[in-house]
Design a protein around this motif. Structure first.
Motif, PDB file in Angstrom:
ATOM      1  N   LEU A 178     -46.953-114.225  40.117  1.00 22.10           N
ATOM      2  CA  LEU A 178     -46.279-115.554  39.316  1.00 22.10           C
ATOM      3  C   LEU A 178     -45.242-114.782  38.769  1.00 22.10           C
ATOM      4  O   LEU A 178     -45.607-114.519  37.150  1.00 22.10           O
ATOM      5  CB  LEU A 178     -47.144-116.606  39.160  1.00 22.10           C
ATOM      6  N   LEU A 179     -44.095-115.154  39.048  1.00 20.49           N
ATOM      7  CA  LEU A 179     -42.340-114.304  38.425  1.00 20.49           C
ATOM      8  C   LEU A 179     -41.713-115.880  37.679  1.00 20.49           C
ATOM      9  O   LEU A 179     -41.265-116.392  38.970  1.00 20.49           O
ATOM     10  CB  LEU A 179     -42.064-113.638  38.480  1.00 20.49           C
ATOM     11  N   ASP A 180     -41.906-116.724  36.512  1.00 17.75           N
ATOM     12  CA  ASP A 180     -41.159-117.601  36.310  1.00 17.75           C
ATOM     13  C   ASP A 180     -39.885-117.134  35.981  1.00 17.75           C
ATOM     14  O   ASP A 180     -39.316-116.461  34.942  1.00 17.75           O
ATOM     15  CB  ASP A 180     -42.004-118.745  34.743  1.00 17.75           C
ATOM     16  N   GLU A 181     -38.805-117.289  36.668  1.00 17.51           N
ATOM     17  CA  GLU A 181     -37.080-116.656  36.033  1.00 17.51           C
ATOM     18  C   GLU A 181     -36.662-115.638  35.558  1.00 17.51           C
ATOM     19  O   GLU A 181     -36.506-115.372  34.159  1.00 17.51           O
ATOM     20  CB  GLU A 181     -36.986-117.726  35.340  1.00 17.51           C
ATOM     21  N   PRO A 182     -37.446-114.878  36.634  1.00 13.13           N
ATOM     22  CA  PRO A 182     -37.303-113.662  35.989  1.00 13.13           C
ATOM     23  C   PRO A 182     -36.587-112.601  35.271  1.00 13.13           C
ATOM     24  O   PRO A 182     -35.501-111.642  34.530  1.00 13.13           O
ATOM     25  CB  PRO A 182     -37.790-112.817  36.905  1.00 13.13           C
ATOM     26  N   SER A 183     -34.446-113.404  36.222  1.00 17.47           N
ATOM     27  CA  SER A 183     -33.370-112.978  36.026  1.00 17.47           C
ATOM     28  C   SER A 183     -32.566-113.309  34.615  1.00 17.47           C
ATOM     29  O   SER A 183     -31.461-113.194  34.554  1.00 17.47           O
ATOM     30  CB  SER A 183     -32.826-112.856  37.634  1.00 17.47           C
ATOM     31  N   VAL A 184     -32.999-114.143  34.564  1.00 15.07           N
ATOM     32  CA  VAL A 184     -32.665-114.849  33.002  1.00 15.07           C
ATOM     33  C   VAL A 184     -31.904-113.780  31.889  1.00 15.07           C
ATOM     34  O   VAL A 184     -32.836-113.330  31.739  1.00 15.07           O
ATOM     35  CB  VAL A 184     -33.321-116.029  32.444  1.00 15.07           C
ATOM     36  N   GLY A 185     -30.873-114.477  31.688  1.00  9.01           N
ATOM     37  CA  GLY A 185     -30.124-112.830  30.613  1.00  9.01           C
ATOM     38  C   GLY A 185     -30.085-112.346  31.587  1.00  9.01           C
ATOM     39  O   GLY A 185     -29.930-111.038  30.365  1.00  9.01           O
ATOM     40  N   LEU A 186     -30.113-111.802  32.685  1.00  8.14           N
ATOM     41  CA  LEU A 186     -30.045-110.173  32.893  1.00  8.14           C
ATOM     42  C   LEU A 186     -28.909-109.996  33.686  1.00  8.14           C
ATOM     43  O   LEU A 186     -27.722-111.396  34.678  1.00  8.14           O
ATOM     44  CB  LEU A 186     -30.767-110.009  34.136  1.00  8.14           C
ATOM     45  N   THR A 187     -27.759-108.833  33.354  1.00  6.32           N
ATOM     46  CA  THR A 187     -26.889-108.188  34.042  1.00  6.32           C
ATOM     47  C   THR A 187     -26.425-108.142  35.590  1.00  6.32           C
ATOM     48  O   THR A 187     -27.668-107.906  36.198  1.00  6.32           O
ATOM     49  CB  THR A 187     -26.219-107.256  33.461  1.00  6.32           C
ATOM     50  N   PRO A 188     -26.067-109.218  36.060  1.00  4.91           N
ATOM     51  CA  PRO A 188     -25.909-108.507  37.772  1.00  4.91           C
ATOM     52  C   PRO A 188     -26.048-107.251  37.769  1.00  4.91           C
ATOM     53  O   PRO A 188     -27.365-107.182  39.131  1.00  4.91           O
ATOM     54  CB  PRO A 188     -24.893-108.758  38.142  1.00  4.91           C
ATOM     55  N   PRO A 189     -25.838-105.502  37.421  1.00  6.64           N
ATOM     56  CA  PRO A 189     -26.787-105.121  37.769  1.00  6.64           C
ATOM     57  C   PRO A 189     -28.265-104.777  37.876  1.00  6.64           C
ATOM     58  O   PRO A 189     -28.918-104.065  39.069  1.00  6.64           O
ATOM     59  CB  PRO A 189     -26.324-103.759  37.189  1.00  6.64           C
ATOM     60  N   THR A 190     -28.861-104.849  37.108  1.00  5.36           N
ATOM     61  CA  THR A 190     -30.105-105.539  36.863  1.00  5.36           C
ATOM     62  C   THR A 190     -30.845-106.639  36.662  1.00  5.36           C
ATOM     63  O   THR A 190     -31.749-105.738  37.498  1.00  5.36           O
ATOM     64  CB  THR A 190     -30.037-105.238  34.905  1.00  5.36           C
ATOM     65  N   ARG A 191     -30.396-107.543  37.945  1.00  8.38           N
ATOM     66  CA  ARG A 191     -30.710-108.461  38.560  1.00  8.38           C
ATOM     67  C   ARG A 191     -30.995-108.207  40.028  1.00  8.38           C
ATOM     68  O   ARG A 191     -31.814-107.730  40.586  1.00  8.38           O
ATOM     69  CB  ARG A 191     -29.822-109.245  39.048  1.00  8.38           C
ATOM     70  N   THR A 192     -30.308-106.418  40.214  1.00 14.01           N
ATOM     71  CA  THR A 192     -30.416-106.116  41.613  1.00 14.01           C
ATOM     72  C   THR A 192     -31.478-104.892  41.360  1.00 14.01           C
ATOM     73  O   THR A 192     -32.077-104.954  42.382  1.00 14.01           O
ATOM     74  CB  THR A 192     -28.940-104.995  41.591  1.00 14.01           C
ATOM     75  N   GLN A 193     -31.914-104.148  40.663  1.00 14.21           N
ATOM     76  CA  GLN A 193     -32.680-103.255  40.448  1.00 14.21           C
ATOM     77  C   GLN A 193     -34.075-104.265  40.171  1.00 14.21           C
ATOM     78  O   GLN A 193     -34.845-104.053  41.085  1.00 14.21           O
ATOM     79  CB  GLN A 193     -32.627-102.765  38.719  1.00 14.21           C
ATOM     80  N   LEU A 194     -34.116-105.584  39.490  1.00 18.16           N
ATOM     81  CA  LEU A 194     -35.173-106.162  39.227  1.00 18.16           C
ATOM     82  C   LEU A 194     -36.253-106.768  41.230  1.00 18.16           C
ATOM     83  O   LEU A 194     -36.995-106.653  41.196  1.00 18.16           O
ATOM     84  CB  LEU A 194     -34.628-107.759  38.375  1.00 18.16           C
ATOM     85  N   GLY A 195     -34.990-106.569  41.994  1.00 17.43           N
ATOM     86  CA  GLY A 195     -34.475-107.402  43.094  1.00 17.43           C
ATOM     87  C   GLY A 195     -35.423-106.370  44.205  1.00 17.43           C
ATOM     88  O   GLY A 195     -36.516-106.008  43.960  1.00 17.43           O
ATOM     89  N   VAL A 196     -34.753-105.006  43.948  1.00 17.95           N
ATOM     90  CA  VAL A 196     -35.604-103.493  43.992  1.00 17.95           C
ATOM     91  C   VAL A 196     -36.838-103.284  43.786  1.00 17.95           C
ATOM     92  O   VAL A 196     -38.067-103.139  44.688  1.00 17.95           O
ATOM     93  CB  VAL A 196     -35.131-102.880  43.868  1.00 17.95           C
ATOM     94  N   VAL A 197     -37.384-103.590  42.138  1.00 13.64           N
ATOM     95  CA  VAL A 197     -39.087-103.966  42.228  1.00 13.64           C
ATOM     96  C   VAL A 197     -40.024-104.797  42.958  1.00 13.64           C
ATOM     97  O   VAL A 197     -40.434-104.185  43.635  1.00 13.64           O
ATOM     98  CB  VAL A 197     -38.612-103.839  40.591  1.00 13.64           C
ATOM     99  N   ILE A 198     -39.489-106.537  42.397  1.00  8.66           N
ATOM    100  CA  ILE A 198     -40.076-106.923  43.391  1.00  8.66           C
ATOM    101  C   ILE A 198     -39.827-106.561  45.280  1.00  8.66           C
ATOM    102  O   ILE A 198     -41.190-106.947  45.146  1.00  8.66           O
ATOM    103  CB  ILE A 198     -39.294-108.442  43.568  1.00  8.66           C
ATOM    104  N   ARG A 199     -39.391-105.638  45.162  1.00  7.50           N
ATOM    105  CA  ARG A 199     -39.375-106.159  47.176  1.00  7.50           C
ATOM    106  C   ARG A 199     -40.914-104.685  46.989  1.00  7.50           C
ATOM    107  O   ARG A 199     -41.488-104.858  47.940  1.00  7.50           O
ATOM    108  CB  ARG A 199     -38.366-105.458  47.509  1.00  7.50           C
ATOM    109  N   ARG A 200     -40.507-103.751  46.455  1.00 10.90           N
ATOM    110  CA  ARG A 200     -42.049-102.808  46.319  1.00 10.90           C
ATOM    111  C   ARG A 200     -42.841-103.380  45.665  1.00 10.90           C
ATOM    112  O   ARG A 200     -43.593-102.647  46.876  1.00 10.90           O
ATOM    113  CB  ARG A 200     -40.681-101.654  44.570  1.00 10.90           C
TER     114      ARG A 200
END
Lengths: 257, 330
Positions: A178-200
């Motif tokens: 369960l991920l509760d708002e993982p992208s809060v406070g992240l820059t757009p590039p890190t958000r993209t990285q986070l998305g990649v990690v979640i998909r992976r």
């Protein structure tokens, strides 16, 4: 997808706080390997749903099943032990500890060390602790943050903190995250990285992921399914494309189309 | 990527030593202490023995207030119950002192379990503080009023013991062994997943539970451990002073015990050892100036907390990286 039994199943779950209905007869399911986003305006009851699943909030009626067994109203550490692990919106990490130590806390249940053996300093108990340390390093390597092991978490930038928290939650290889708002406070590039990690994590490890998120691009990019909540009720539950097309949903609940 | 992997190797070696790291250099101090007694007169020896008592009192207290991070102040009760427990077992049942040490620890641990009940039930902060303070006062009241057992405020005499407990100098060696055992055992506990669970509870209880830590069980364990160590300190105190009376376990005593933890460094095991040494020994220098002792004591606390909020141990950490990574974290 051929697996008919869902990993997580909420069935008519209702949560009330002193007469106020925060979650109103909500039902949905999350399957293994599926990324399911939970969106909606503030106060829609998303976090309450999360807290109900993780055992931080009691439900008044309905049922929550994980892996075919009821988990509602069990204590959080038991639910965590069953394989439902979560991250927090903020403050979930131990800032004055290193990344490694944070992951070691995540491994708590995986170090079956006994008090007496430990205090007597038996070889086995020392070996268990060393093994846990080794395992924590491995886990940090999985998300390519092994080089941060010795760094105090409070000194890390937001994106890396989020990765540490995800590693910590993943430490015991839970089937559901369960991920509760993982992208809060992240820059757009890190958000993209986070998305990649979640998909992976979903694709490679078959982890079921339930995600609360306000960053709508991230939701649309990573989710297999999007559940929209408003005022405690589920108002939509479909693929991102369908939800995106549902202009009424977006305008009413997210304030932009 | 390559450089990351390369820099990881030494970092990993360093982290691997986090647990059960053998730092033989630290054994130098107790070994040197073995040769200390011939240089001390009887009074100085008594002071050093008292330091060792407060080592146990301090490291036990620190587990609850420093590591678990709970505002629980029943420490003086564990100390008093351990002291009276040991003294009564000797005086009423004729047990030798050595046989009373573990029972004193168990009595302390039981008191720890009892005082953990409010904390386990979710009482925190000032409410927990006042409840646990009340328990300490209740125990002191009991020592005063259960006269048939404790001889009330007159205090009771502890039977004199045979070798090796007959003189301060001999007791020193026994106390030193007990202090080392307590330090080593507590160090192992705190360096393991138990210690990490304590720290996690202090940091964020909700997150700790989400990591699979049964927080209530660990709170209970922390209190029990604290009571056990402090109770053994009580047994040492009983044989050391020879005369046990209720004022030894009053509020002022509690403040001294709290100061040991704070001045040494909240949350640091070795800090509590340092705090015990400094706060027990230093005021003795001014023993011949009545009233001055308390002044020195107070000024010392103020100065340390003003300029070294992390306690004296932070000073050591600054001086030597050896201390920094073994005993102290920012």
């Amino acid at each position: 997808m051929s697996d008919p039994s869902p990993l997580l199943a909420l069935d008519e779950v209702t949560v009330q706080f002193s007469g106020l209905t925060a979650v109103d007869h909500v039902s949905f399911q999350v399957r293994a390997g599926e990324v399911c986003a939970l969106i909606g305006p503030n106060g829609a009851g998303k976090t309450t749903v999360f807290n109900a699943v993780s055992g931080n909030v009691r439900i008044h009626s309905g049922a929550i099943q994980f892996d075919g067994k009821p988990i509602h109203n069990l204590p959080p550490h038991i639910i965590s032990g069953r394989g439902v692990r979560r991250t927090f919106q903020n403050g979930g990490l131990f800032a004055e500890r290193t990344a490694l130590e944070n992951v070691l806390v995540g491994l708590h249940a995986a170090v079956p060390n006994n008090l007496f053996a430990l205090v007597l300093g038996t070889r086995k108990s020392a070996a268990l602790e060393l093994e846990a340390t080794r395992r924590a390093h491995e886990l940090l390597d999985v998300l390519e943050i092994g080089h941060l092991a010795g760094t105090l978490v409070g000194a890390l930038p937001g994106g890396q903190q989020r990765m540490v928290e995800i590693v910590r939650a993943l430490a015991t290889e839970p089937p559901l995250l369960l991920l509760d708002e993982p992208s809060v406070g992240l820059t757009p590039p890190t958000r993209t990285q986070l998305g990649v990690v979640i998909r992976r994590l979903a694709a490679e490890r078959g982890i079921g992921i339930l995600l609360i998120e306000h960053a709508i691009e991230l939701v649309m990019n990573v989710s297999d399914r999007v559940i929209v909540m408003n005022e405690g009720r589920k108002v939509a539950d479909s693929t991102p494309d369908v939800v995106r097309a549902d202009r009424a949903v977006l305008e009413a609940y997210l304030g932009h189309a | 990527m390559d450089s990351a992997a390369a820099s990881r190797a030494p970092a990993r070696a360093a982290e691997g030593r986090l647990f059960f790291r053998r730092r033989r250099v630290f054994w130098l101090l107790p070994v040197l202490l073995l040769f200390l007694p011939p240089f001390l007169n009887q009074y100085q020896q008594y002071v050093v023995n008292t330091v060792l008592v407060y080592v146990l009192v301090g490291i036990g207290f620190n587990v609850v207030v420093g590591n678990l991070g709970l505002l629980a102040f029943s420490n003086v009760a564990y100390f008093g119950l351990g002291t009276y427990g040991s003294a009564l077992l000797m005086a009423k049942l004729g047990w030798p002192w050595a046989a009373t040490v573990i029972p004193a620890g168990i009595i302390g641990a039981l008191a720890g379990v009892i005082t953990s009940i409010p904390a386990v039930r979710g009482v925190r902060l000032f409410y927990l503080a006042i409840l646990t303070l009340a328990f300490g006062e209740l125990m002191r009241w009991t020592y005063v009023h259960w006269e048939s057992l404790t001889n009330g405020s007159m205090g009771m005499t502890v039977p004199s013991a045979a070798f090796p407990l007959d003189t301060d100098r001999h007791r020193f060696y026994v106390f030193l062994v007990l202090a080392i055992l307590a330090i080593v055992a507590t160090d192992r506990l705190l360096r393991s997943r138990f210690g990490r669970a304590f720290e996690a509870i202090r940091g964020n209880e909700v997150a700790a539970a989400a990591m699979g830590i049964p927080t209530n069980r660990y709170i209970l364990l922390g209190f029990a451990w604290s009571g056990f160590i402090v109770g053994i300190g009580g047994a040492m105190f009983a044989i050391s002073v020879g005369q046990v009376s209720p004022p030894s376990f009053n509020m002022q005593e509690l403040i001294l015990e709290f100061a040991v933890v704070m001045v040494g460094g909240l949350g640091s095991l070795i800090g509590s050892v340092i705090g015990a040494a400094v706060l027990t020994a230093l005021p003795q220098i001014f023993i011949s100036f009545p009233g001055f002792q308390e002044l020195v004591f107070g000024v010392m606390i103020i100065l340390v907390l003003l300029f070294l909020p992390r306690g004296l141990v932070s000073l050591l950490a600054r001086l030597s990286p050896l201390f920094a990574d073994r005993f102290y974290r920012e």
